[in-house]
Design a protein around this motif. Structure first.
Motif, PDB file in Angstrom:
ATOM      1  N   SER A  42       7.163   4.029  -5.700  1.00 51.11           N
ATOM      2  CA  SER A  42       5.979   4.066  -6.570  1.00 51.11           C
ATOM      3  C   SER A  42       5.101   2.839  -6.357  1.00 51.11           C
ATOM      4  CB  SER A  42       6.377   4.211  -8.041  1.00 51.11           C
ATOM      5  OG  SER A  42       7.124   3.097  -8.472  1.00 51.11           O
ATOM      6  N   SER A  43       5.691   1.700  -6.030  1.00 49.03           N
ATOM      7  CA  SER A  43       4.886   0.489  -5.785  1.00 49.03           C
ATOM      8  C   SER A  43       3.955   0.690  -4.594  1.00 49.03           C
ATOM      9  CB  SER A  43       5.782  -0.725  -5.571  1.00 49.03           C
ATOM     10  OG  SER A  43       6.644  -0.506  -4.467  1.00 49.03           O
ATOM     11  N   GLU A  44       4.426   1.376  -3.565  1.00 48.01           N
ATOM     12  CA  GLU A  44       3.574   1.662  -2.407  1.00 48.01           C
ATOM     13  C   GLU A  44       2.477   2.656  -2.770  1.00 48.01           C
ATOM     14  OE1 GLU A  44       5.493   2.319   1.484  1.00 48.01           O
ATOM     15  OE2 GLU A  44       7.359   1.830   0.434  1.00 48.01           O
ATOM     16  N   MET A  48       1.147   2.994  -5.735  1.00 48.80           N
ATOM     17  CA  MET A  48       0.199   2.254  -6.567  1.00 48.80           C
ATOM     18  C   MET A  48      -0.714   1.404  -5.678  1.00 48.80           C
ATOM     19  SD  MET A  48       1.089   2.976  -9.807  1.00 48.80           S
ATOM     20  CE  MET A  48       0.906   1.673 -10.975  1.00 48.80           C
ATOM     21  N   ARG A  53       3.442   3.491 -14.077  1.00 50.82           N
ATOM     22  CA  ARG A  53       4.791   3.286 -13.527  1.00 50.82           C
ATOM     23  C   ARG A  53       5.831   4.082 -14.309  1.00 50.82           C
ATOM     24  NH1 ARG A  53       3.136  -2.106 -13.273  1.00 50.82           N
ATOM     25  NH2 ARG A  53       2.523  -2.680 -11.166  1.00 50.82           N
ATOM     26  N   SER A  84      -6.481   0.211 -12.102  1.00 52.42           N
ATOM     27  CA  SER A  84      -5.595  -0.765 -11.459  1.00 52.42           C
ATOM     28  C   SER A  84      -5.785  -2.179 -11.985  1.00 52.42           C
ATOM     29  CB  SER A  84      -5.816  -0.757  -9.945  1.00 52.42           C
ATOM     30  OG  SER A  84      -5.413   0.477  -9.399  1.00 52.42           O
TER      31      SER A  84
END
Length: 138
Positions: free
Chosen positions: A74-76, A78, A53, A43
């Protein structure tokens, strides 16, 4: 389950939820094995986050084409991974312990689903090819 203290919401489309596990496992495990890194270390790399992503985007497109659009962006997903920075993915733990890497089911599954959906997954294909070679050298 709620009375027992478990988070167990009722969801409208139960078929979409298994995609979350499959996509996350495929993406994070492969990158962890190739980099020997924890979730936090991955990360911390903008380049690896971009790669993840792209992989998730390709997998989300396959899921959506097959009627299982992931219910969480996908942001959540990640962000959830970043919440456990010291976590080592299971496949990385297997590698470190000298166990065989169980990558075949991941590779075979996404390829079969991609073919049924009629989509291409070039980023996923490239990363999983690297994973396959890494596993063969273990």
């Amino acid at each position: 389950m709620i009375a027992a203290g478990f988070d167990s919401p009722v969801v409208d489309n139960i078929r979409s939820w298994p995609w979350i596990k499959m996509i996350s496992s495929m993406c994070w495990n492969a990158v962890a094995v190739l980099t020997l890194a924890t979730r936090g270390e991955i990360s911390d790399s903008p380049e690896l986050l971009r790669l993840l992503r792209r992989m998730m985007s390709e997998a989300d497109a396959v899921a959506t084409a097959l009627g299982g659009a992931p219910p969480i962006a996908s942001s959540e997903r990640m962000a959830a991974a970043r919440a456990a920075p010291h976590h080592k993915m299971s496949m990385l733990q297997d590698l470190e312990r000298g166990r065989p890497l169980e990558y075949e089911v991941i590779v075979d599954s996404i390829q079969a689903m991609r073919d049924v959906a009629g989509l291409e997954t070039p980023t996923i294909d490239g990363v999983l090819a690297l994973l396959k070679l890494r596993a063969q050298r273990t």
